[in-house]
Design a protein around this motif. Structure first.
Motif, PDB file in Angstrom:
ATOM      1  N   LEU A 180       0.856  -1.181   0.000  1.00  0.00           N
ATOM      2  CA  LEU A 180       0.000   0.000   0.000  1.00  0.00           C
ATOM      3  C   LEU A 180       0.890   1.229   0.000  1.00  0.00           C
ATOM      4  O   LEU A 180       1.929   1.244   0.680  1.00  0.00           O
ATOM      5  N   LYS A 181       0.497   2.227  -0.745  1.00  0.00           N
ATOM      6  CA  LYS A 181       1.218   3.479  -0.686  1.00  0.00           C
ATOM      7  C   LYS A 181       1.101   4.069   0.729  1.00  0.00           C
ATOM      8  O   LYS A 181       0.140   3.827   1.447  1.00  0.00           O
ATOM      9  N   LYS A 182       2.117   4.811   1.096  1.00  0.00           N
ATOM     10  CA  LYS A 182       2.175   5.385   2.442  1.00  0.00           C
ATOM     11  C   LYS A 182       0.892   6.135   2.790  1.00  0.00           C
ATOM     12  O   LYS A 182       0.323   5.967   3.886  1.00  0.00           O
ATOM     13  N   TYR A 217      11.830  -1.185  10.471  1.00  0.00           N
ATOM     14  CA  TYR A 217      10.435  -1.463  10.132  1.00  0.00           C
ATOM     15  C   TYR A 217       9.677  -1.864  11.392  1.00  0.00           C
ATOM     16  O   TYR A 217      10.157  -2.700  12.175  1.00  0.00           O
ATOM     17  N   ALA A 218       8.509  -1.271  11.561  1.00  0.00           N
ATOM     18  CA  ALA A 218       7.570  -1.777  12.558  1.00  0.00           C
ATOM     19  C   ALA A 218       6.811  -2.924  11.915  1.00  0.00           C
ATOM     20  O   ALA A 218       6.332  -2.807  10.782  1.00  0.00           O
ATOM     21  N   CYS A 219       6.698  -4.048  12.623  1.00  0.00           N
ATOM     22  CA  CYS A 219       6.137  -5.269  12.042  1.00  0.00           C
ATOM     23  C   CYS A 219       5.126  -5.907  12.984  1.00  0.00           C
ATOM     24  O   CYS A 219       5.194  -5.731  14.206  1.00  0.00           O
ATOM     25  N   VAL A 220       4.221  -6.659  12.387  1.00  0.00           N
ATOM     26  CA  VAL A 220       3.326  -7.511  13.153  1.00  0.00           C
ATOM     27  C   VAL A 220       3.128  -8.793  12.360  1.00  0.00           C
ATOM     28  O   VAL A 220       3.107  -8.775  11.122  1.00  0.00           O
ATOM     29  N   GLY A 248       7.468   5.269   4.734  1.00  0.00           N
ATOM     30  CA  GLY A 248       7.368   4.716   3.391  1.00  0.00           C
ATOM     31  C   GLY A 248       6.165   3.813   3.245  1.00  0.00           C
ATOM     32  O   GLY A 248       5.264   3.807   4.101  1.00  0.00           O
ATOM     33  N   ASP A 249       6.152   3.045   2.174  1.00  0.00           N
ATOM     34  CA  ASP A 249       4.993   2.216   1.846  1.00  0.00           C
ATOM     35  C   ASP A 249       4.907   0.991   2.764  1.00  0.00           C
ATOM     36  O   ASP A 249       5.916   0.444   3.210  1.00  0.00           O
ATOM     37  N   TYR A 250       3.688   0.574   2.981  1.00  0.00           N
ATOM     38  CA  TYR A 250       3.389  -0.619   3.775  1.00  0.00           C
ATOM     39  C   TYR A 250       3.528  -1.859   2.901  1.00  0.00           C
ATOM     40  O   TYR A 250       3.151  -1.862   1.722  1.00  0.00           O
ATOM     41  N   ILE A 251       4.047  -2.943   3.484  1.00  0.00           N
ATOM     42  CA  ILE A 251       4.250  -4.193   2.754  1.00  0.00           C
ATOM     43  C   ILE A 251       3.634  -5.346   3.521  1.00  0.00           C
ATOM     44  O   ILE A 251       3.797  -5.443   4.747  1.00  0.00           O
ATOM     45  N   CYS A 252       2.927  -6.193   2.801  1.00  0.00           N
ATOM     46  CA  CYS A 252       2.475  -7.472   3.343  1.00  0.00           C
ATOM     47  C   CYS A 252       3.335  -8.547   2.693  1.00  0.00           C
ATOM     48  O   CYS A 252       3.263  -8.763   1.481  1.00  0.00           O
ATOM     49  N   MET A 268      -0.460 -19.608   5.024  1.00  0.00           N
ATOM     50  CA  MET A 268       0.448 -18.476   4.912  1.00  0.00           C
ATOM     51  C   MET A 268       0.836 -17.944   6.288  1.00  0.00           C
ATOM     52  O   MET A 268       0.003 -17.857   7.191  1.00  0.00           O
ATOM     53  N   PHE A 269       2.112 -17.603   6.430  1.00  0.00           N
ATOM     54  CA  PHE A 269       2.586 -16.900   7.613  1.00  0.00           C
ATOM     55  C   PHE A 269       3.067 -15.544   7.132  1.00  0.00           C
ATOM     56  O   PHE A 269       3.990 -15.452   6.332  1.00  0.00           O
ATOM     57  N   LEU A 270       2.407 -14.486   7.594  1.00  0.00           N
ATOM     58  CA  LEU A 270       2.597 -13.151   7.038  1.00  0.00           C
ATOM     59  C   LEU A 270       3.327 -12.232   8.010  1.00  0.00           C
ATOM     60  O   LEU A 270       3.155 -12.321   9.224  1.00  0.00           O
ATOM     61  N   ARG A 271       4.113 -11.340   7.440  1.00  0.00           N
ATOM     62  CA  ARG A 271       4.705 -10.257   8.215  1.00  0.00           C
ATOM     63  C   ARG A 271       4.254  -8.938   7.594  1.00  0.00           C
ATOM     64  O   ARG A 271       4.626  -8.609   6.477  1.00  0.00           O
ATOM     65  N   LEU A 272       3.419  -8.206   8.321  1.00  0.00           N
ATOM     66  CA  LEU A 272       3.020  -6.879   7.889  1.00  0.00           C
ATOM     67  C   LEU A 272       4.074  -5.908   8.396  1.00  0.00           C
ATOM     68  O   LEU A 272       4.505  -5.985   9.548  1.00  0.00           O
ATOM     69  N   GLN A 273       4.461  -4.974   7.549  1.00  0.00           N
ATOM     70  CA  GLN A 273       5.596  -4.126   7.917  1.00  0.00           C
ATOM     71  C   GLN A 273       5.480  -2.749   7.281  1.00  0.00           C
ATOM     72  O   GLN A 273       4.906  -2.596   6.199  1.00  0.00           O
ATOM     73  N   VAL A 274       6.046  -1.770   7.970  1.00  0.00           N
ATOM     74  CA  VAL A 274       6.075  -0.415   7.434  1.00  0.00           C
ATOM     75  C   VAL A 274       7.351   0.265   7.943  1.00  0.00           C
ATOM     76  O   VAL A 274       7.716   0.127   9.117  1.00  0.00           O
ATOM     77  N   PRO A 275       8.074   0.957   7.059  1.00  0.00           N
ATOM     78  CA  PRO A 275       9.304   1.629   7.514  1.00  0.00           C
ATOM     79  C   PRO A 275       8.959   2.829   8.398  1.00  0.00           C
ATOM     80  O   PRO A 275       7.981   3.536   8.153  1.00  0.00           O
ATOM     81  N   VAL A 276       9.783   3.049   9.402  1.00  0.00           N
ATOM     82  CA  VAL A 276       9.496   4.123  10.359  1.00  0.00           C
ATOM     83  C   VAL A 276      10.757   4.923  10.651  1.00  0.00           C
ATOM     84  O   VAL A 276      11.879   4.436  10.551  1.00  0.00           O
ATOM     85  N   ASN A 277      10.505   6.197  11.022  1.00  0.00           N
ATOM     86  CA  ASN A 277      11.533   7.057  11.612  1.00  0.00           C
ATOM     87  C   ASN A 277      11.143   7.329  13.040  1.00  0.00           C
ATOM     88  O   ASN A 277       9.978   7.196  13.427  1.00  0.00           O
TER      89      ASN A 277
END
Length: 280
Positions: A180-182, A217-220, A248-252, A268-277
Protein backbone atom coordinates in the motif's frame (compact mmCIF):
# COMPACT_ATOMS: atom_id res chain seq x y z
CA UNK A 1 51.13 -63.72 -28.28
CA UNK A 2 53.32 -60.74 -27.36
CA UNK A 3 53.12 -59.27 -23.87
CA UNK A 4 51.71 -56.05 -25.25
CA UNK A 5 48.26 -57.61 -25.74
CA UNK A 6 45.67 -57.30 -22.98
CA UNK A 7 42.51 -59.30 -22.34
CA UNK A 8 39.30 -57.33 -21.88
CA UNK A 9 39.50 -57.91 -18.13
CA UNK A 10 43.09 -56.64 -17.97
CA UNK A 11 42.22 -53.63 -20.14
CA UNK A 12 39.30 -52.78 -17.88
CA UNK A 13 41.35 -53.18 -14.70
CA UNK A 14 44.27 -50.96 -15.65
CA UNK A 15 41.89 -48.24 -16.89
CA UNK A 16 39.54 -48.47 -13.92
CA UNK A 17 36.43 -49.05 -16.02
CA UNK A 18 34.05 -51.96 -16.27
CA UNK A 19 34.13 -54.83 -18.72
CA UNK A 20 30.54 -54.04 -19.88
CA UNK A 21 31.69 -50.50 -20.73
CA UNK A 22 34.47 -51.86 -22.95
CA UNK A 23 32.02 -54.27 -24.56
CA UNK A 24 29.71 -51.34 -25.29
CA UNK A 25 32.55 -49.29 -26.82
CA UNK A 26 33.28 -52.30 -28.99
CA UNK A 27 29.65 -52.69 -30.08
CA UNK A 28 29.35 -49.06 -31.22
CA UNK A 29 32.74 -49.07 -32.93
CA UNK A 30 34.36 -46.62 -30.55
CA UNK A 31 37.15 -48.91 -29.36
CA UNK A 32 37.47 -52.46 -30.69
CA UNK A 33 40.03 -55.13 -29.74
CA UNK A 34 42.74 -55.18 -32.38
CA UNK A 35 43.92 -58.78 -32.18
CA UNK A 36 42.15 -62.13 -32.32
CA UNK A 37 43.97 -65.30 -31.22
CA UNK A 38 43.68 -67.75 -34.19
CA UNK A 39 43.49 -70.74 -31.88
CA UNK A 40 41.15 -69.61 -29.08
CA UNK A 41 39.34 -66.88 -31.03
CA UNK A 42 39.72 -64.67 -27.93
CA UNK A 43 40.12 -61.02 -28.77
CA UNK A 44 42.73 -58.74 -27.21
CA UNK A 45 43.56 -55.08 -26.97
CA UNK A 46 46.93 -53.66 -27.87
CA UNK A 47 48.49 -51.81 -24.94
CA UNK A 48 48.88 -48.81 -27.23
CA UNK A 49 45.08 -48.57 -27.46
CA UNK A 50 45.18 -47.11 -23.96
CA UNK A 51 45.93 -43.77 -25.61
CA UNK A 52 42.60 -43.83 -27.43
CA UNK A 53 40.77 -44.99 -24.31
CA UNK A 54 42.40 -42.16 -22.36
CA UNK A 55 41.12 -39.72 -24.97
CA UNK A 56 37.60 -41.16 -24.77
CA UNK A 57 37.57 -40.82 -20.99
CA UNK A 58 39.01 -37.31 -21.19
CA UNK A 59 36.34 -36.19 -23.65
CA UNK A 60 33.63 -37.69 -21.43
CA UNK A 61 34.96 -35.65 -18.51
CA UNK A 62 34.64 -32.55 -20.71
CA UNK A 63 30.94 -33.33 -21.02
CA UNK A 64 30.94 -34.74 -24.52
CA UNK A 65 28.46 -37.48 -25.37
CA UNK A 66 29.67 -40.79 -26.80
CA UNK A 67 28.06 -40.03 -30.15
CA UNK A 68 30.00 -36.75 -30.32
CA UNK A 69 33.23 -38.48 -29.29
CA UNK A 70 32.75 -41.12 -31.96
CA UNK A 71 32.10 -38.44 -34.57
CA UNK A 72 35.15 -36.31 -33.81
CA UNK A 73 37.51 -39.27 -33.48
CA UNK A 74 36.32 -40.59 -36.82
CA UNK A 75 36.73 -37.22 -38.50
CA UNK A 76 40.16 -36.48 -37.00
CA UNK A 77 39.23 -32.80 -37.36
CA UNK A 78 40.51 -30.56 -34.56
CA UNK A 79 38.16 -27.76 -35.63
CA UNK A 80 35.17 -30.03 -35.03
CA UNK A 81 36.48 -30.91 -31.57
CA UNK A 82 36.99 -27.23 -30.80
CA UNK A 83 33.46 -26.33 -31.97
CA UNK A 84 31.90 -29.03 -29.78
CA UNK A 85 33.96 -27.95 -26.76
CA UNK A 86 32.94 -24.30 -27.22
CA UNK A 87 29.31 -25.42 -27.23
CA UNK A 88 29.92 -27.56 -24.12
CA UNK A 89 31.51 -24.59 -22.37
CA UNK A 90 28.43 -22.46 -23.03
CA UNK A 91 26.18 -25.24 -21.74
CA UNK A 92 28.34 -25.64 -18.64
CA UNK A 93 28.23 -21.91 -17.88
CA UNK A 94 24.43 -21.99 -18.18
CA UNK A 95 24.24 -25.02 -15.89
CA UNK A 96 26.47 -23.31 -13.32
CA UNK A 97 24.20 -20.27 -13.31
CA UNK A 98 21.18 -22.54 -12.91
CA UNK A 99 22.85 -24.27 -9.97
CA UNK A 100 23.57 -20.91 -8.37
CA UNK A 101 19.89 -20.01 -8.64
CA UNK A 102 18.95 -23.37 -7.14
CA UNK A 103 21.50 -22.98 -4.33
CA UNK A 104 20.22 -19.52 -3.43
CA UNK A 105 16.62 -20.77 -3.54
CA UNK A 106 17.52 -23.55 -1.11
CA UNK A 107 19.20 -21.00 1.18
CA UNK A 108 16.08 -18.81 1.07
CA UNK A 109 13.83 -21.78 1.83
CA UNK A 110 15.97 -22.79 4.81
CA UNK A 111 16.10 -19.21 6.05
CA UNK A 112 12.34 -18.89 5.62
CA UNK A 113 11.69 -22.02 7.68
CA UNK A 114 14.13 -20.94 10.38
CA UNK A 115 12.51 -17.54 10.48
CA UNK A 116 9.10 -19.16 10.79
CA UNK A 117 10.23 -21.35 13.69
CA UNK A 118 11.83 -18.44 15.51
CA UNK A 119 9.25 -15.76 14.73
CA UNK A 120 7.01 -14.37 17.47
CA UNK A 121 3.47 -15.56 17.87
CA UNK A 122 0.50 -14.10 16.03
CA UNK A 123 -0.23 -10.48 16.89
CA UNK A 124 3.23 -9.67 18.25
CA UNK A 125 4.66 -6.27 17.32
CA UNK A 126 8.37 -5.94 16.65
CA UNK A 127 10.82 -3.31 15.51
CA UNK A 128 13.28 -4.79 13.02
CA UNK A 129 16.11 -3.70 10.79
CA UNK A 130 15.50 -5.14 7.32
CA UNK A 131 18.16 -5.23 4.63
CA UNK A 132 17.60 -3.93 1.08
CA UNK A 133 15.40 -6.23 -0.95
CA UNK A 134 14.71 -6.63 -4.65
CA UNK A 135 11.26 -7.29 -6.05
CA UNK A 136 9.65 -8.04 -9.39
CA UNK A 137 5.96 -7.27 -9.72
CA UNK A 138 3.06 -6.68 -12.05
CA UNK A 139 0.20 -4.22 -12.03
CA UNK A 140 -3.32 -5.66 -12.02
CA UNK A 141 -6.67 -4.22 -13.03
CA UNK A 142 -8.21 -5.36 -9.75
CA UNK A 143 -7.94 -4.07 -6.22
CA UNK A 144 -7.61 -7.45 -4.56
CA UNK A 145 -8.57 -5.97 -1.18
CA UNK A 146 -12.10 -5.73 -2.60
CA UNK A 147 -12.16 -9.50 -3.10
CA UNK A 148 -11.44 -12.73 -1.27
CA UNK A 149 -8.49 -15.08 -1.38
CA UNK A 150 -9.82 -16.75 -4.53
CA UNK A 151 -9.24 -13.52 -6.44
CA UNK A 152 -5.83 -13.21 -4.86
CA UNK A 153 -5.03 -16.70 -6.21
CA UNK A 154 -6.09 -15.61 -9.71
CA UNK A 155 -3.86 -12.53 -9.55
CA UNK A 156 -0.97 -14.58 -8.19
CA UNK A 157 -1.41 -17.00 -11.06
CA UNK A 158 -1.16 -14.11 -13.54
CA UNK A 159 2.16 -13.15 -12.00
CA UNK A 160 3.38 -16.73 -12.34
CA UNK A 161 2.27 -16.87 -15.97
CA UNK A 162 4.20 -13.66 -16.66
CA UNK A 163 7.31 -15.24 -15.15
CA UNK A 164 6.79 -18.38 -17.21
CA UNK A 165 6.61 -16.31 -20.39
CA UNK A 166 10.15 -15.17 -19.66
CA UNK A 167 11.38 -18.65 -18.64
CA UNK A 168 11.95 -17.56 -15.07
CA UNK A 169 12.66 -20.60 -12.83
CA UNK A 170 9.81 -21.70 -10.52
CA UNK A 171 12.01 -21.08 -7.46
CA UNK A 172 10.96 -17.42 -7.65
CA UNK A 173 7.24 -18.17 -7.40
CA UNK A 174 7.13 -18.21 -3.59
CA UNK A 175 7.42 -15.43 -1.01
CA UNK A 176 4.98 -13.08 -2.69
CA UNK A 177 4.11 -9.65 -1.39
CA UNK A 178 1.74 -6.75 -1.82
CA UNK A 179 1.98 -3.10 -0.85
CA UNK A 180 0.00 0.00 0.00
CA UNK A 181 1.22 3.48 -0.69
CA UNK A 182 2.17 5.38 2.44
CA UNK A 183 -0.79 7.74 2.12
CA UNK A 184 -3.25 4.88 1.76
CA UNK A 185 -1.82 3.11 4.79
CA UNK A 186 -2.12 6.23 6.91
CA UNK A 187 -5.77 6.59 5.87
CA UNK A 188 -6.32 2.82 6.15
CA UNK A 189 -7.56 2.93 2.59
CA UNK A 190 -6.89 -0.56 1.25
CA UNK A 191 -6.21 -0.08 -2.44
CA UNK A 192 -3.51 -2.14 -4.09
CA UNK A 193 -3.07 -3.11 -7.71
CA UNK A 194 0.40 -4.56 -7.52
CA UNK A 195 1.65 -7.98 -6.54
CA UNK A 196 5.31 -8.97 -6.49
CA UNK A 197 7.83 -11.62 -5.55
CA UNK A 198 11.15 -11.15 -3.82
CA UNK A 199 14.11 -11.90 -6.11
CA UNK A 200 17.91 -11.98 -5.99
CA UNK A 201 20.89 -10.98 -8.13
CA UNK A 202 20.42 -14.03 -10.37
CA UNK A 203 16.89 -13.03 -11.41
CA UNK A 204 16.89 -12.86 -15.23
CA UNK A 205 14.63 -9.80 -15.71
CA UNK A 206 17.08 -7.44 -14.04
CA UNK A 207 15.90 -4.31 -15.85
CA UNK A 208 12.43 -4.73 -14.36
CA UNK A 209 13.54 -5.23 -10.77
CA UNK A 210 12.84 -2.61 -8.09
CA UNK A 211 14.67 -2.14 -4.81
CA UNK A 212 13.03 -1.72 -1.42
CA UNK A 213 15.37 0.31 0.73
CA UNK A 214 16.76 -0.93 3.98
CA UNK A 215 15.66 0.58 7.27
CA UNK A 216 13.86 0.10 10.55
CA UNK A 217 10.44 -1.46 10.13
CA UNK A 218 7.57 -1.78 12.56
CA UNK A 219 6.14 -5.27 12.04
CA UNK A 220 3.33 -7.51 13.15
CA UNK A 221 2.93 -11.23 12.44
CA UNK A 222 -0.19 -13.20 11.57
CA UNK A 223 -1.21 -16.49 10.02
CA UNK A 224 -4.53 -15.78 8.36
CA UNK A 225 -4.89 -14.02 4.99
CA UNK A 226 -8.33 -12.67 5.84
CA UNK A 227 -7.07 -10.83 8.94
CA UNK A 228 -4.62 -8.58 7.14
CA UNK A 229 -6.70 -5.40 7.15
CA UNK A 230 -7.49 -5.72 10.85
CA UNK A 231 -3.83 -6.26 11.74
CA UNK A 232 -2.69 -3.47 9.44
CA UNK A 233 -4.93 -1.18 11.48
CA UNK A 234 -3.33 -2.50 14.66
CA UNK A 235 0.11 -1.86 13.17
CA UNK A 236 -0.76 1.76 12.41
CA UNK A 237 -2.08 2.28 15.95
CA UNK A 238 1.06 0.71 17.38
CA UNK A 239 3.23 3.16 15.40
CA UNK A 240 1.09 6.07 16.54
CA UNK A 241 1.26 4.97 20.18
CA UNK A 242 5.05 4.69 19.94
CA UNK A 243 5.21 8.03 18.11
CA UNK A 244 6.93 6.49 15.12
CA UNK A 245 6.82 8.45 11.86
CA UNK A 246 5.67 6.37 8.89
CA UNK A 247 8.55 6.68 6.41
CA UNK A 248 7.37 4.72 3.39
CA UNK A 249 4.99 2.22 1.85
CA UNK A 250 3.39 -0.62 3.78
CA UNK A 251 4.25 -4.19 2.75
CA UNK A 252 2.47 -7.47 3.34
CA UNK A 253 5.11 -10.20 2.99
CA UNK A 254 4.39 -13.90 2.73
CA UNK A 255 7.28 -15.25 4.74
CA UNK A 256 6.44 -18.94 4.56
CA UNK A 257 3.89 -21.19 2.92
CA UNK A 258 3.32 -24.75 4.12
CA UNK A 259 0.70 -26.01 1.70
CA UNK A 260 1.86 -29.57 2.28
CA UNK A 261 -0.07 -29.43 5.55
CA UNK A 262 -3.33 -28.09 4.11
CA UNK A 263 -4.48 -29.05 0.64
CA UNK A 264 -7.65 -26.97 0.78
CA UNK A 265 -6.11 -23.51 1.07
CA UNK A 266 -2.82 -21.62 1.03
CA UNK A 267 -1.24 -21.84 4.50
CA UNK A 268 0.45 -18.48 4.91
CA UNK A 269 2.59 -16.90 7.61
CA UNK A 270 2.60 -13.15 7.04
CA UNK A 271 4.71 -10.26 8.21
CA UNK A 272 3.02 -6.88 7.89
CA UNK A 273 5.60 -4.13 7.92
CA UNK A 274 6.07 -0.42 7.43
CA UNK A 275 9.30 1.63 7.51
CA UNK A 276 9.50 4.12 10.36
CA UNK A 277 11.53 7.06 11.61
CA UNK A 278 11.85 8.02 15.23
CA UNK A 279 10.47 11.40 16.26
CA UNK A 280 11.55 11.25 19.91
Amino acid sequence: MAYKYLSIGEMAKINNISVPTLRFYDSVGLLRPCYTDPNTRYRYYDIRQNARLDMIQYMKELGMELKEIQEVLASEDLRKIEAILIKKREQTIAEIEQRKVQRDAIDRAIESMERYRKSPKRGTFTLEYIRPRKIYGIETDLNFYDHDIDTYEVILKKLKMKLLEHNVPPVYYCNAGTLLKKEDFLRQRFVSNKIFVFVDEHFPLRNEVETIENGMYACVYLDEFGDEQEFAGRLLKYCQDQEYEIAGDYICETMTEFNVFDTEKRSMFLRLQVPVNFTK
